[in-house]
Design a protein around this motif. Structure first.
Motif, short mmCIF file in Angstrom:
data_model
loop_
_atom_site.label_atom_id
_atom_site.label_comp_id
_atom_site.label_asym_id
_atom_site.label_seq_id
_atom_site.Cartn_x
_atom_site.Cartn_y
_atom_site.Cartn_z
N MET A 114 -33.34 -36.70 -27.99
CA MET A 114 -33.54 -38.05 -27.44
C MET A 114 -33.31 -38.03 -25.94
SD MET A 114 -31.58 -40.42 -30.25
CE MET A 114 -30.25 -39.26 -30.48
N ASP A 115 -34.02 -38.91 -25.26
CA ASP A 115 -33.77 -39.03 -23.83
C ASP A 115 -32.49 -39.85 -23.61
OD1 ASP A 115 -34.41 -41.72 -24.22
OD2 ASP A 115 -36.49 -41.42 -23.60
N GLU A 116 -32.11 -39.92 -22.35
CA GLU A 116 -30.82 -40.54 -22.02
C GLU A 116 -30.80 -42.03 -22.35
OE1 GLU A 116 -27.86 -40.99 -18.14
OE2 GLU A 116 -29.58 -39.62 -18.10
N GLU A 117 -31.91 -42.72 -22.13
CA GLU A 117 -31.96 -44.15 -22.39
C GLU A 117 -31.85 -44.45 -23.88
OE1 GLU A 117 -34.94 -47.98 -21.62
OE2 GLU A 117 -35.51 -45.96 -20.94
N THR A 118 -32.59 -43.70 -24.70
CA THR A 118 -32.52 -43.89 -26.15
C THR A 118 -31.13 -43.58 -26.68
OG1 THR A 118 -34.84 -43.28 -26.32
CG2 THR A 118 -33.54 -43.25 -28.35
N LEU A 119 -30.55 -42.46 -26.19
CA LEU A 119 -29.20 -42.10 -26.62
C LEU A 119 -28.18 -43.17 -26.23
CD1 LEU A 119 -27.25 -40.03 -27.85
CD2 LEU A 119 -27.11 -38.95 -25.58
N ASP A 120 -28.36 -43.72 -25.03
CA ASP A 120 -27.43 -44.75 -24.58
C ASP A 120 -27.51 -45.98 -25.47
OD1 ASP A 120 -25.56 -45.82 -22.51
OD2 ASP A 120 -27.22 -47.24 -22.20
N ASN A 121 -28.73 -46.37 -25.85
CA ASN A 121 -28.90 -47.52 -26.73
C ASN A 121 -28.29 -47.27 -28.11
OD1 ASN A 121 -30.25 -49.19 -24.90
ND2 ASN A 121 -32.22 -48.23 -25.34
N ILE A 122 -28.47 -46.06 -28.63
CA ILE A 122 -27.91 -45.75 -29.94
C ILE A 122 -26.39 -45.67 -29.87
CG2 ILE A 122 -27.74 -43.96 -31.72
CD1 ILE A 122 -30.65 -43.40 -31.34
N LEU A 123 -25.88 -45.06 -28.77
CA LEU A 123 -24.43 -44.97 -28.62
C LEU A 123 -23.79 -46.35 -28.56
CD1 LEU A 123 -24.07 -42.02 -26.09
CD2 LEU A 123 -23.36 -42.05 -28.48
N ARG A 124 -24.53 -47.30 -27.96
CA ARG A 124 -24.00 -48.68 -27.92
C ARG A 124 -24.39 -49.45 -29.16
NH1 ARG A 124 -26.37 -51.56 -24.53
NH2 ARG A 124 -27.93 -50.17 -23.66
#
Length: 588
Positions: free
Chosen positions: A517-527
């Motif tokens: 996953m790219d950073e934006e997708t990972l950030d959304n999933i992490l949140r």
């Protein structure tokens, strides 16, 4: 509102009136006590210092009388020259020196300065040099009178120059032919006895005693070396101006009490110096205690004044405090305030209102908890039909292809999968059951995507019986297949490992080599805000994370890391429970 303002105004007036009267009276009494105590300490310090000086004077007088007694003994020996030889007389005089440390020498001269008897065997100076010295000349012509010559360098011997105090007296002695002759008796004394007398006098911490002669010059001073080196100065001018008595003066920045007394027989004066800041140290302690007591009385007075002035408004203040407590969120107990009838009625009504509010809040909390659980259950139910549809579609496809073995394998795995999913309605199962559930799921998916991925599962035997909430691994694996491995050109890998992270915590790791996953997708999933993701990725992750935290608390949940074209790692952290007790509790 008007009544409340009037009440505060009356309370302020009463408080100020009581405080002003009481504090003024306290300060007046404290001032009178301070003045009287200060005078008493000063008088007692003066009397005490004067007594010490008088005692030193008495001791010095006793010492001088002792020297006079020694001189009387020497006079008697001088008259017995026909009975005793010169050696015998000198031996008796030497025995006196042997028993005393303060006498340096004892000598009898004739009127021309020639030695007659001496305790010293050293050669003397010329008779002319000796007879010209002050201690010699002042005693001539005064038979019967004795003189003390202040500190000086004695010049009797060519090679000895002792620093002494000299006692000299003209006496009569018996010559060898039996006739009476006139001679001069000398007794040289060192400063040991005088020094001991001065050092024994304690006038405060740094006070001292010293002696001056009738000309105002210092005979002995305990700080004589400092005076000679110009390091220390003595206030001789003030002492010579007063001659006798007690006075106070300021010298070199310190107030000092000076007491002057006359020493009998030797025309000396004894001077005692004490410093007022040391003598009045008791006053400083008294002042500290007095200030503390005054402050204590002021505080007590203000407190009492506030108690009296608040007597009427106290019930309302108590009710106000309870209202503030409720405003800050304290709804633990219905408030009750005594006092007059109106305040009691108001307190009762307020308490009933608080009970009603607490009941409504409890209902709201329960409702929200049920709503959240229903939402999670609905989300889980949404995931399961989606998977069932895909699996049955694969079964139909294999049946059409005549793959009976594959159909049997998938139907068997699906049955085991749903048997564990149902779990007789239990939410808590063992790790072995949870791993078996995900293994069946992977078998089904591996059959659907033939040759697409491989998987491995590592569950230590000692962890198999540990409890966990069910269906927390399968949604993560599903995301790994649909959003990671599905798009790979090469063989995919899914590795599941269970281990202890630390005492009290279990770590379940799901690692895949998908597209990442790219950073934006990972950030959304992490949140865990996947609800806005276009492809729905992360919906299972969000469900798992929320269910773990709902059961175990915010210290547990999911940790995700990913890198494009490398893969994704999901860590599920749950607490390590008792293999038996928690499962038994769940079954109840």
């Amino acid at each position: 509102m008007h009544k409340s303002q009037q009440d505060r105004s009356i309370k302020t007036i009463v408080t100020v009136a009581i405080a002003v009267v009481s504090i003024s009276f306290t300060l007046l009494i404290a001032t009178i006590l301070y003045h009287e105590f200060s005078n008493t300490i000063r008088e007692n310090a003066t009397v005490s210092t004067r007594e010490i000086v008088r005692q030193v004077n008495a001791n010095l007088s006793y010492y001088i009388n002792d020297i006079i007694t020694v001189s009387g003994y020497a006079r008697e020996l001088a008259k017995q020259t026909t009975q005793y030889s010169t050696d015998t007389i000198e031996g008796k005089l030497k025995s006196i020196l042997a028993s005393r440390q303060d006498i340096v020498s004892l000598i009898l001269f004739d009127m021309e300065g020639n030695k007659l008897f001496s305790t010293s065997q050293a050669p003397f100076r010329d008779a002319k040099d000796i007879s010209s010295q002050q201690w010699f000349t002042r005693a001539i012509g005064g038979e019967g009178n004795f003189y003390f010559t202040g500190p000086h360098v004695q010049q009797l011997f060519p090679s000895q120059y002792p620093w002494v105090i000299t006692y000299s007296q003209q006496i009569s002695y018996t010559k060898q032919d039996g006739e009476l002759g006139q001679g001069l008796l000398l007794i040289d004394m060192n400063f040991s006895a005088v020094s001991e007398l001065c050092q024994s006098a304690k006038l405060g911490n740094t006070g001292y005693v010293y002696f001056i002669d009738n000309n105002g010059k210092i005979v002995y001073h305990p700080l004589q070396q400092l005076i000679n080196s110009n390091i220390f100065n003595e206030d001789l001018e003030a002492v010579n101006n007063h001659i006798f008595g007690t006075f106070t003066s300021n010298f070199e920045g310190r107030e000092r009490l000076t007491i002057i007394d006359t020493v009998n027989n030797c025309r000396w004066r004894i001077v005692g110096v004490a410093f007022m800041d040391e003598l009045m140290s008791g006053l400083e302690q008294f002042t500290s205690v007095m200030i503390f007591l005054v402050l204590f009385c002021i505080i007590v007075t203000i407190l009492l004044a506030r108690v009296v002035s608040s007597w009427i408004s106290r019930p309302i203040k108590q009710l106000e405090k309870l209202m503030l407590s409720v405003e800050n969120g304290n709804l633990s107990a219905p408030p009750h305030v005594g006092g007059n009838k109106e305040v009691a009625a108001l307190s009762l009504s307020f308490g009933m209102m608080i009970q009603r509010i607490r009941q409504l809040m409890d209902d709201i909390v329960k409702s929200q908890e049920m709503k959240r659980k229903f939402e999670l259950d609905a989300l889980q139910a949404k995931i399961n039909p989606h998977f069932l549809y895909n699996t049955l579609d694969s079964v139909v496809w294999m049946a059409e292809q005549g793959n009976t073995e594959g159909v049997i394998k998938m139907i068997t795995a699906l049955a085991k999968l749903f048997r564990i999913s149902i779990s007789k309605g239990h939410d808590i199962i063992t790790l072995a059951e949870e791993i078996e559930h995900v293994r069946n799921y992977l078998i089904i998916q591996q059959t659907r995507y033939q040759g697409k991925f491989e998987f491995s599962i590592d569950l230590p035997e000692d962890l198999e019986k540990l409890p966990t909430i069910k269906l927390i691994i399968q949604p993560i694996v599903e995301n790994a297949i649909y959003h990671g491995i599905k798009y790979l050109q090469e063989m995919g890998h899914i590795d599941i490992t269970v281990s202890r992270r630390k005492p009290g915590a279990i770590l379940i790791q799901i690692r895949d080599n998908g597209i990442g996953m790219d950073e934006e997708t990972l950030d959304n999933i992490l949140r865990f805000s996947a609800s806005h993701l276009p492809d729905g990725s992360g919906i299972g992750v969000k469900n798992v994370h929320q269910r773990v935290q709902l059961y175990y608390g915010s210290d547990f949940g999911l940790e995700i890391s990913s890198e494009m074209d490398v893969g994704t790692l999901v860590n599920i952290v749950i607490p390590e429970g008792n293999p038996l007790s928690q499962i038994k509790v769940e079954k109840k």
